[in-house]
Design an enzyme around this catalytic site. Sequence first.
Site, PDB file in Angstrom:
ATOM      1  N   HIS A 504     -74.151 -75.786 -44.237  1.00  0.00           N
ATOM      2  CA  HIS A 504     -74.511 -74.451 -43.760  1.00  0.00           C
ATOM      3  C   HIS A 504     -73.454 -73.414 -44.141  1.00  0.00           C
ATOM      4  O   HIS A 504     -73.685 -72.549 -44.976  1.00  0.00           O
ATOM      5  CB  HIS A 504     -74.724 -74.476 -42.249  1.00  0.00           C
ATOM      6  CG  HIS A 504     -75.257 -73.188 -41.692  1.00  0.00           C
ATOM      7  ND1 HIS A 504     -75.249 -72.895 -40.347  1.00  0.00           N
ATOM      8  CD2 HIS A 504     -75.800 -72.106 -42.291  1.00  0.00           C
ATOM      9  CE1 HIS A 504     -75.775 -71.691 -40.150  1.00  0.00           C
ATOM     10  NE2 HIS A 504     -76.100 -71.198 -41.311  1.00  0.00           N
ATOM     11  N   HIS A 509     -73.186 -69.515 -46.807  1.00  0.00           N
ATOM     12  CA  HIS A 509     -72.473 -68.298 -46.392  1.00  0.00           C
ATOM     13  C   HIS A 509     -71.255 -68.009 -47.268  1.00  0.00           C
ATOM     14  O   HIS A 509     -71.127 -66.922 -47.836  1.00  0.00           O
ATOM     15  CB  HIS A 509     -72.024 -68.425 -44.939  1.00  0.00           C
ATOM     16  CG  HIS A 509     -73.109 -68.292 -43.936  1.00  0.00           C
ATOM     17  ND1 HIS A 509     -73.360 -67.135 -43.227  1.00  0.00           N
ATOM     18  CD2 HIS A 509     -74.038 -69.178 -43.512  1.00  0.00           C
ATOM     19  CE1 HIS A 509     -74.375 -67.315 -42.410  1.00  0.00           C
ATOM     20  NE2 HIS A 509     -74.815 -68.556 -42.563  1.00  0.00           N
ATOM     21  N   HIS A 695     -80.506 -71.788 -47.535  1.00  0.00           N
ATOM     22  CA  HIS A 695     -80.029 -71.386 -46.209  1.00  0.00           C
ATOM     23  C   HIS A 695     -81.102 -71.583 -45.147  1.00  0.00           C
ATOM     24  O   HIS A 695     -80.825 -72.075 -44.050  1.00  0.00           O
ATOM     25  CB  HIS A 695     -79.574 -69.920 -46.223  1.00  0.00           C
ATOM     26  CG  HIS A 695     -79.099 -69.464 -44.868  1.00  0.00           C
ATOM     27  ND1 HIS A 695     -79.877 -68.703 -44.022  1.00  0.00           N
ATOM     28  CD2 HIS A 695     -77.937 -69.689 -44.201  1.00  0.00           C
ATOM     29  CE1 HIS A 695     -79.214 -68.473 -42.901  1.00  0.00           C
ATOM     30  NE2 HIS A 695     -78.041 -69.059 -42.980  1.00  0.00           N
ATOM     31  N   ASN A 699     -80.714 -73.841 -41.661  1.00  0.00           N
ATOM     32  CA  ASN A 699     -80.411 -72.986 -40.513  1.00  0.00           C
ATOM     33  C   ASN A 699     -81.514 -72.951 -39.456  1.00  0.00           C
ATOM     34  O   ASN A 699     -81.267 -73.161 -38.277  1.00  0.00           O
ATOM     35  CB  ASN A 699     -80.110 -71.562 -40.966  1.00  0.00           C
ATOM     36  CG  ASN A 699     -79.706 -70.674 -39.794  1.00  0.00           C
ATOM     37  OD1 ASN A 699     -78.614 -70.828 -39.248  1.00  0.00           O
ATOM     38  ND2 ASN A 699     -80.577 -69.768 -39.384  1.00  0.00           N
ATOM     39  N   ILE A 848     -78.238 -64.421 -40.861  1.00  0.00           N
ATOM     40  CA  ILE A 848     -77.857 -64.884 -39.522  1.00  0.00           C
ATOM     41  C   ILE A 848     -77.087 -66.178 -39.684  1.00  0.00           C
ATOM     42  O   ILE A 848     -77.199 -66.842 -40.726  1.00  0.00           O
ATOM     43  CB  ILE A 848     -79.075 -65.084 -38.592  1.00  0.00           C
ATOM     44  CG1 ILE A 848     -78.641 -65.306 -37.142  1.00  0.00           C
ATOM     45  CG2 ILE A 848     -79.912 -66.243 -39.086  1.00  0.00           C
ATOM     46  CD1 ILE A 848     -78.008 -64.115 -36.500  1.00  0.00           C
TER      47      ILE A 848
END
Length: 848
Positions: A504, A509, A695, A699, A848
């Site tokens: 993740h 990110h 993602h 997520n 997010i």
Amino acid sequence: MAHQTLQQCFNVVPGKITCLQTSKEIITGEVFIVQSHGQSSCWISASVQLYSSTRLDPNTGKGKLSEKAYLKHGKSSEHNGTKITKYKVKFRVEPDFGIPGAFLIKNEHKHKFFLQSATLEVPANQSIQFNCKSWIYPFTKTKTNRLFFSNTVYLPNETPETLDELRKEELESLRGHGTGERKEWDRVYEYDYYNDLGNPDKGQEHVRPILGGSDSYPYPRRGRTGRPRCNQDPLTESRPTKFNLDIYVPPDERFSPKKLSEFIEKSVQAIVHFPLPEAQSIDEQESNSFESLEEIKDIFSRHKRQGVEGWIAEELKSLVSDDLFKEIKEAGKKDPIKFPLPKIIEENELAWKDDEEFARQMLSGVNPTVIKGLEVFPPQSRNGVWSSIKASHIQHNLDGLTITEAMNQWRILILDHHDYLLPFLNRINTKGICVYASRTLLFLRDDHTLKLLAIELSLPGSSADMEINRVFLPTTQGTEAALWLLAKAHVAVNDSAYHQLISHWLNTHAVVEPFIIATRRQLSVMHPVHRLLDPHFKDTMHINALSRSIIINSGGILEKILFTQEISMELSSAIYRDWRFDEQGLPADLIKRGLALKDPDNPTGVYPLLEDYPYGADGLEIWTAIKTWVTDFCSLFYTDDDSVRSDVEIQAWWSEIKNVGHGDKCNETWWYPLTTLMDLIEALTTLIWIASALHASVNFGQYAYAGYPPNRPTLCRQFIPNEGTHEFAAFLKDPDGYYLKMLPARFEMTIGVALIEVLSQHTSDEVYIGQKPSPEWTDNEEVRQRFEKFHENLQKVERKILVRNRDPKLKNRKGPAKIPYKLLYPDTSNIGIGRRITGKGIPNSISI
């Protein structure tokens, strides 16, 4: 006579003046501004000037600049819960002014405002669109006007002469000079190391290594904030004394007013509902462990208001800003919000204990990117140590095949959390943490489900070439079954930490942020590739900055809930050492993990070896749709390989990504050379895949699977006991109690639930893949047509996914827990439905 002549002159002059006035052409426009909380309805003081894209001012070398016009007659309306004020603007320009290509806006008010978009109507009924989506700060702060270009795109060598200098100046202004502390209104993109995770001024226990810029701790770069350095360590950036939401990110990367409000509200609700009651009652509890599975389930249906009082109120007040503390206090007075049961226990409360469900989640759960084909039996460590799993442990469980036959048919798989973790265990297993490094072997049955074969749990030995191993085999009865449940819990703990830190955080990110910074610094907003990528960067830098403030920092949430604690980010740095951009695309990833073979005749480029791998099957459909769209888009602007090589902005962009943004990887030979159109297409497809589908897959299923902590615990507080010990006696006396005491403590467990409840939510301003970023996001008709084709292709994928989920032969798509696999369902028709947990939908970006 003289009087008559003078009078005649007066008669003529007004006529000339009238003539001059009427010779002006009128350009009208509308400017749309989103109202933020507390902003007065229609009071904005701002002026606008237009730059011509077709008429050059020889004095400036830029397009002709109009006189100022002011925003007037604001009229507010509400759209999907967002208040938008529309302002009229009118420009009087010379007849030869031409077509506007850019505008300057000056905020003459004392407050910032959020500029959504603008539209200009020019003679001949031509409409010119500007997508803005940016905060405009007062001129008294910025000392400069803000420039926006129209939605028309140009490669650098095709830029109109009128806009060429503006294009270069705008890019130059965004690059900054790398010094000084950045203020909220600074629109500057600079790189920095992760030197803001620790807080040495708070004590030695908050010292953390600087990630990036060294052989010891390689890491992607982040956006620079330039805060002052710590007193105790001049290399570490200081941190605010209280958590607040004001950490610097460039204005164009900040959340919209509505999203920021939603984010705060949802975070506060989760804090008040989950961890706060455990903290409030900590003195009343005889045990800091949950006493039963039923007690864990009860946390989702609390009915008592949770007032924020006593020591917890004082503690919160010292940690968060006054505004945030006030919101938490107010939320505690309201009637409690009802949170849904996580899907894993919704249909069957005990499905998570099922071996088939445990294995299925490796293919279609929240972390389906780790399982791989076994290459050698028995497995061997990097340092040469052989696994303790013997042929006799698994031979009887291969449905009649020999180990060699099963290996040759790619039917033995492994979930491997061994090599990367073992070197860290002596540092991890302190302060009540008890974890192993694990290997889990699985067999692919004829019906394409997975059967657990063995679990090996390892601890470091007395020397580097020694390990202490225990092997557990599946069973359903007696003491061995209870031990098997403990072994599976330890595997789940390994997988949970890897999921959060690597699958993740790191692999989506962290690795994407340098691409965003390079895009803003090197690709003009007029560049077609900037236009292609921009929707996939929405909000990423802001959510990353917030993560550095409260989630991945020293003493942050991940250090509190994961077994890796203070070495969490150091571990992610160690794994980044093996990261390769050319292996991040799904086809390359499947080949690397031994789950697919190269197949040039297949549209995806690979032949999958697992027929019922929901993440792989749906992912390849999404990958192909993205690649087709990227190919169609790039082919409109690049005619051949030479046009890619001669694009100075795209070459500078790629060079900066390799040499600065991922600078610790600058000498790697696997980077695409970006000398061909196919290189560019592959790089862009991979980047969009990471930001959107990858993602989404790791997520938005978090609450469904990890929302119930026994299914995916994040740390263990006890080892598996050995026979003949006091611990084993306690285990035999109460196996269930031993298991519950092994799981995280109450407070840590509920903090974890609160975090993933917030992370699993889609926001109301979400833009999903295949949806237009805005109604008029491009003025290029061919681009619109190709995008419509992309949208249609994704709708076909949606239909395929629904058909697969109804197919009873595809057992891995639901499993014993009856959770249909929808994490890669694009959800193209979801427009502004509102914030909620859906377990489906692929947002364009890591938002997010």
